[in-house]
Design a protein around this motif. Structure first.
Motif, short mmCIF file in Angstrom:
data_model
loop_
_atom_site.label_atom_id
_atom_site.label_comp_id
_atom_site.label_asym_id
_atom_site.label_seq_id
_atom_site.Cartn_x
_atom_site.Cartn_y
_atom_site.Cartn_z
N HIS A 89 0.82 -1.21 0.00
CA HIS A 89 0.00 0.00 0.00
C HIS A 89 0.85 1.26 0.00
O HIS A 89 0.49 2.25 -0.64
N ALA A 90 1.97 1.23 0.71
CA ALA A 90 2.84 2.41 0.77
C ALA A 90 3.33 2.78 -0.63
O ALA A 90 3.26 3.94 -1.04
N SER A 91 3.82 1.80 -1.37
CA SER A 91 4.31 2.05 -2.73
C SER A 91 3.18 2.54 -3.63
O SER A 91 3.38 3.43 -4.46
N ALA A 92 2.00 1.96 -3.47
CA ALA A 92 0.85 2.37 -4.29
C ALA A 92 0.50 3.83 -4.04
O ALA A 92 0.31 4.60 -4.99
N ILE A 93 0.43 4.22 -2.79
CA ILE A 93 0.09 5.61 -2.46
C ILE A 93 1.16 6.56 -2.97
O ILE A 93 0.85 7.61 -3.56
N GLN A 94 2.43 6.19 -2.81
CA GLN A 94 3.52 7.05 -3.28
C GLN A 94 3.47 7.22 -4.80
O GLN A 94 3.68 8.33 -5.31
N MET A 95 3.19 6.15 -5.53
CA MET A 95 3.14 6.23 -6.99
C MET A 95 1.93 7.07 -7.43
O MET A 95 2.04 7.87 -8.36
N CYS A 96 0.81 6.89 -6.76
CA CYS A 96 -0.37 7.71 -7.07
C CYS A 96 -0.09 9.19 -6.80
O CYS A 96 -0.44 10.05 -7.60
N GLN A 97 0.55 9.46 -5.68
CA GLN A 97 0.89 10.83 -5.34
C GLN A 97 1.78 11.45 -6.40
O GLN A 97 1.59 12.60 -6.80
N LYS A 98 2.71 10.67 -6.89
CA LYS A 98 3.63 11.15 -7.93
C LYS A 98 2.86 11.48 -9.22
O LYS A 98 3.10 12.52 -9.84
N THR A 99 1.92 10.61 -9.63
CA THR A 99 1.17 10.88 -10.86
C THR A 99 0.25 12.08 -10.68
O THR A 99 0.05 12.86 -11.61
N LEU A 100 -0.31 12.23 -9.48
CA LEU A 100 -1.22 13.35 -9.24
C LEU A 100 -0.50 14.69 -9.13
O LEU A 100 -1.12 15.73 -9.27
N SER A 101 0.79 14.66 -8.88
CA SER A 101 1.54 15.91 -8.75
C SER A 101 1.53 16.71 -10.05
O SER A 101 1.68 17.93 -10.03
N SER A 102 1.31 16.05 -11.18
CA SER A 102 1.26 16.75 -12.47
C SER A 102 -0.14 17.24 -12.81
O SER A 102 -0.33 17.90 -13.83
N TYR A 123 8.83 -4.82 7.09
CA TYR A 123 9.03 -4.06 8.32
C TYR A 123 7.83 -3.14 8.55
O TYR A 123 7.49 -2.33 7.72
N VAL A 124 7.17 -3.29 9.63
CA VAL A 124 6.04 -2.45 10.05
C VAL A 124 5.27 -1.89 8.86
O VAL A 124 5.33 -0.69 8.59
N PRO A 125 4.58 -2.72 8.09
CA PRO A 125 3.91 -2.23 6.89
C PRO A 125 2.91 -1.12 7.16
O PRO A 125 2.78 -0.20 6.38
N GLU A 126 2.22 -1.20 8.29
CA GLU A 126 1.25 -0.16 8.59
C GLU A 126 1.94 1.20 8.76
O GLU A 126 1.43 2.22 8.37
N GLY A 127 3.14 1.19 9.36
CA GLY A 127 3.88 2.43 9.54
C GLY A 127 4.29 3.06 8.23
O GLY A 127 4.18 4.28 8.05
N ALA A 128 4.76 2.25 7.29
CA ALA A 128 5.15 2.76 5.98
C ALA A 128 3.93 3.28 5.22
O ALA A 128 3.99 4.32 4.56
N THR A 129 2.82 2.56 5.32
CA THR A 129 1.60 2.99 4.64
C THR A 129 1.07 4.27 5.26
O THR A 129 0.65 5.19 4.55
N GLU A 130 1.10 4.35 6.57
CA GLU A 130 0.62 5.55 7.25
C GLU A 130 1.48 6.76 6.87
O GLU A 130 0.96 7.86 6.65
N ALA A 131 2.79 6.58 6.78
CA ALA A 131 3.69 7.67 6.39
C ALA A 131 3.38 8.14 4.97
O ALA A 131 3.35 9.34 4.69
N ALA A 132 3.13 7.19 4.05
CA ALA A 132 2.81 7.54 2.67
C ALA A 132 1.47 8.29 2.61
O ALA A 132 1.32 9.27 1.88
N ALA A 133 0.49 7.83 3.39
CA ALA A 133 -0.82 8.48 3.42
C ALA A 133 -0.71 9.90 3.99
O ALA A 133 -1.35 10.84 3.49
N THR A 134 0.11 10.07 5.01
CA THR A 134 0.30 11.40 5.61
C THR A 134 0.96 12.34 4.60
O THR A 134 0.57 13.51 4.49
N SER A 135 1.92 11.84 3.86
CA SER A 135 2.58 12.66 2.83
C SER A 135 1.57 13.09 1.77
O SER A 135 1.56 14.26 1.34
#
Length: 151
Positions: A89-102, A123-135
């Motif tokens: 989920h973290a990678s998915a959110i980060q990639m979506c955020q990147k595409t939406l930046s344009s 490693y703590v997948p919820e933590g990585a996902t939460e960080a991506a969602a917060t970004s």
């Protein structure tokens, strides 16, 4: 599902990387594609400026289609194939955020369609996902999680 662990007996075939039965993974992925198609059609009918991006994710996320029209997005969804793997989920959110930046649209939304099982990173997948969602939230991107259960 084109990417499966094949067996001469279809009942013994499994989705790649997940250990889920072949029919279950294919049906679940088909349900995700159908839901996504319905959402894009409904949003496409709204009388406002809009564009869509498609990011497919499993163990890794990849942009399948950058910002494009309703028609182009529907064609892209129709051609998608099951990729196998665990949900990152973290990678998915980060990639979506990147595409939406344009995007020049003021209202930017990620519809995260998932079976809810975060498997990567280990490693703590919820933590990585939460960080991506917060970004994404800090970039004024609204996230709508949608759970699609294989049951």
């Amino acid at each position: 599902c084109p990417q499966i662990i094949a067996s001469s007996d279809a009942e013994e075939s499994f989705c790649r990387d997940t250990g889920v039965s072949w029919s279950s993974c294919c049906n679940n992925f088909a349900n995700v594609k159908e839901l996504t198609t319905l959402l894009v059609n409904l949003l496409g009918d709204l009388p406002m400026e809009k564009s869509f991006s498609v990011v497919q994710f499993a163990s890794d996320a990849r942009v399948v289609s950058g910002m494009s029209s309703t028609t182009q997005t529907l064609a892209t969804i129709g051609q998608m194939a099951y990729s196998g793997g665990l949900d990152n989920h973290a990678s998915a959110i980060q990639m979506c955020q990147k595409t939406l930046s344009s995007s020049s649209n003021e209202k930017r939304v990620i519809v995260l369609i998932t079976d809810g099982e975060t498997g990567v990173p280990d490693y703590v997948p919820e933590g990585a996902t939460e960080a991506a969602a917060t970004s994404a939230k800090n970039d004024r991107i609204f996230i709508i999680p949608v759970l699609v259960s294989p049951d």
